[in-house]
Design a protein around this motif. Structure first.
Motif, PDB file in Angstrom:
ATOM      1  N   GLY A  98       2.442  36.499   1.052  1.00 13.83           N
ATOM      2  CA  GLY A  98       3.359  35.702   1.843  1.00 13.83           C
ATOM      3  C   GLY A  98       2.737  34.353   2.169  1.00 13.83           C
ATOM      4  O   GLY A  98       1.574  34.098   1.847  1.00 13.83           O
ATOM      5  N   LEU A  99       3.498  33.483   2.822  1.00 17.03           N
ATOM      6  CA  LEU A  99       2.969  32.147   3.155  1.00 17.03           C
ATOM      7  C   LEU A  99       1.696  32.223   3.979  1.00 17.03           C
ATOM      8  O   LEU A  99       0.786  31.436   3.791  1.00 17.03           O
ATOM      9  CB  LEU A  99       4.011  31.320   3.913  1.00 17.03           C
ATOM     10  N   LEU A 135       7.815  28.885  -0.816  1.00 13.58           N
ATOM     11  CA  LEU A 135       8.847  29.386   0.076  1.00 13.58           C
ATOM     12  C   LEU A 135       8.550  30.825   0.463  1.00 13.58           C
ATOM     13  O   LEU A 135       8.209  31.649  -0.402  1.00 13.58           O
ATOM     14  CB  LEU A 135      10.226  29.340  -0.590  1.00 13.58           C
ATOM     15  N   ALA A 136       8.713  31.130   1.745  1.00 12.94           N
ATOM     16  CA  ALA A 136       8.563  32.502   2.213  1.00 12.94           C
ATOM     17  C   ALA A 136       9.742  33.317   1.680  1.00 12.94           C
ATOM     18  O   ALA A 136      10.877  32.853   1.672  1.00 12.94           O
ATOM     19  CB  ALA A 136       8.538  32.546   3.739  1.00 12.94           C
ATOM     20  N   LYS A 140       5.303  39.475   3.054  1.00 14.43           N
ATOM     21  CA  LYS A 140       4.252  39.600   2.043  1.00 14.43           C
ATOM     22  C   LYS A 140       4.730  39.177   0.661  1.00 14.43           C
ATOM     23  O   LYS A 140       4.246  39.680  -0.356  1.00 14.43           O
ATOM     24  CB  LYS A 140       3.739  41.048   1.990  1.00 14.43           C
ATOM     25  N   SER A 141       5.672  38.258   0.608  1.00 12.59           N
ATOM     26  CA  SER A 141       6.108  37.748  -0.689  1.00 12.59           C
ATOM     27  C   SER A 141       6.473  36.274  -0.554  1.00 12.59           C
ATOM     28  O   SER A 141       6.789  35.792   0.531  1.00 12.59           O
ATOM     29  CB  SER A 141       7.280  38.565  -1.234  1.00 12.59           C
ATOM     30  N   SER A 142       6.398  35.572  -1.668  1.00  9.28           N
ATOM     31  CA  SER A 142       6.665  34.135  -1.665  1.00  9.28           C
ATOM     32  C   SER A 142       7.113  33.681  -3.050  1.00  9.28           C
ATOM     33  O   SER A 142       6.955  34.387  -4.035  1.00  9.28           O
ATOM     34  CB  SER A 142       5.417  33.363  -1.235  1.00  9.28           C
ATOM     35  N   VAL A 143       7.669  32.491  -3.061  1.00  9.42           N
ATOM     36  CA  VAL A 143       8.099  31.859  -4.303  1.00  9.42           C
ATOM     37  C   VAL A 143       7.395  30.514  -4.380  1.00  9.42           C
ATOM     38  O   VAL A 143       7.382  29.757  -3.411  1.00  9.42           O
ATOM     39  CB  VAL A 143       9.628  31.662  -4.326  1.00  9.42           C
ATOM     40  N   GLN A 144       6.795  30.232  -5.514  1.00  6.89           N
ATOM     41  CA  GLN A 144       6.097  28.969  -5.714  1.00  6.89           C
ATOM     42  C   GLN A 144       6.808  28.177  -6.793  1.00  6.89           C
ATOM     43  O   GLN A 144       7.053  28.678  -7.889  1.00  6.89           O
ATOM     44  CB  GLN A 144       4.649  29.216  -6.125  1.00  6.89           C
ATOM     45  N   ILE A 145       7.138  26.938  -6.473  1.00  2.00           N
ATOM     46  CA  ILE A 145       7.794  26.030  -7.410  1.00  2.00           C
ATOM     47  C   ILE A 145       6.814  24.896  -7.676  1.00  2.00           C
ATOM     48  O   ILE A 145       6.476  24.135  -6.768  1.00  2.00           O
ATOM     49  CB  ILE A 145       9.113  25.502  -6.811  1.00  2.00           C
TER      50      ILE A 145
END
Length: 174
Positions: A98-99, A135-136, A140-145
């Motif tokens: 996560g973040l 982005l959160a 415990k997870s995130s998205v990376q752009i």
């Protein structure tokens, strides 16, 4: 796509460790590589396929002319797009960071995108044409752009592209 930004500006632990490089098992115990898409019973971020996060119309909006390529980056599932001579884009879905788990260098700034907490990462003083939006997508997870301009110049343009993609992807996140 060059991952210079991710390697230099982000020390995101497992998210970016080795940019997907893993030791290959030997012999008959070698597992088969699974498709980057979700399993039928998956929920949350695990239910999303990175290459399906942008529709053809959305891809066109950000200047992408073709479908992306599925790949793995560390423990994350990713999709990579390259517009030769212009820019590259990678969207990585990370189910284990996560973040709060990510360590962001001096170029990180907290923000929000839609309903999601986010961190924008760029080094405008370096002017290296790279920018990332994290982005959160749960605790415990995130998205990376990640966006990298082909000429490694114009960080402002890279951040505009990353923010546009983040706004397109954000409503689809859990």
């Amino acid at each position: 796509m060059a991952r210079r930004m991710a390697a230099g500006a982000l020390a995101a632990g497992a998210l970016l460790t080795g940019c997907g490089a893993q030791a290959a098992p030997t012999g008959s115990d070698a597992p088969t590589v699974a498709a980057a898409g979700p399993s039928p019973s998956a929920t949350g971020l695990a239910a999303l396929a990175p290459c399906e996060l942008l529709t053809p119309v959305e891809r066109s909006t950000v200047g992408l002319t073709s479908a992306g390529t599925d790949k793995a980056i560390g423990s994350g599932r990713a999709c990579d797009w390259t517009e030769t001579g212009t820019f590259g884009l990678t969207i990585t879905l990370e189910d284990a960071a996560g973040l709060d788990d990510l360590q962001v260098g001096k170029g990180g700034g907290k923000t929000t995108v839609g309903e999601h907490q986010a961190i924008k990462v760029s080094d405008r003083s370096a002017g290296d044409g790279t920018c990332a939006m994290l982005l959160a997508a749960g605790d415990k997870s995130s998205v990376q752009i990640d966006v990298t301009n082909s000429n490694f110049h114009d960080t402002t343009l890279a951040c505009q592209r990353a923010q546009t993609v983040a706004k397109l992807v954000e409503p689809k996140l859990p």
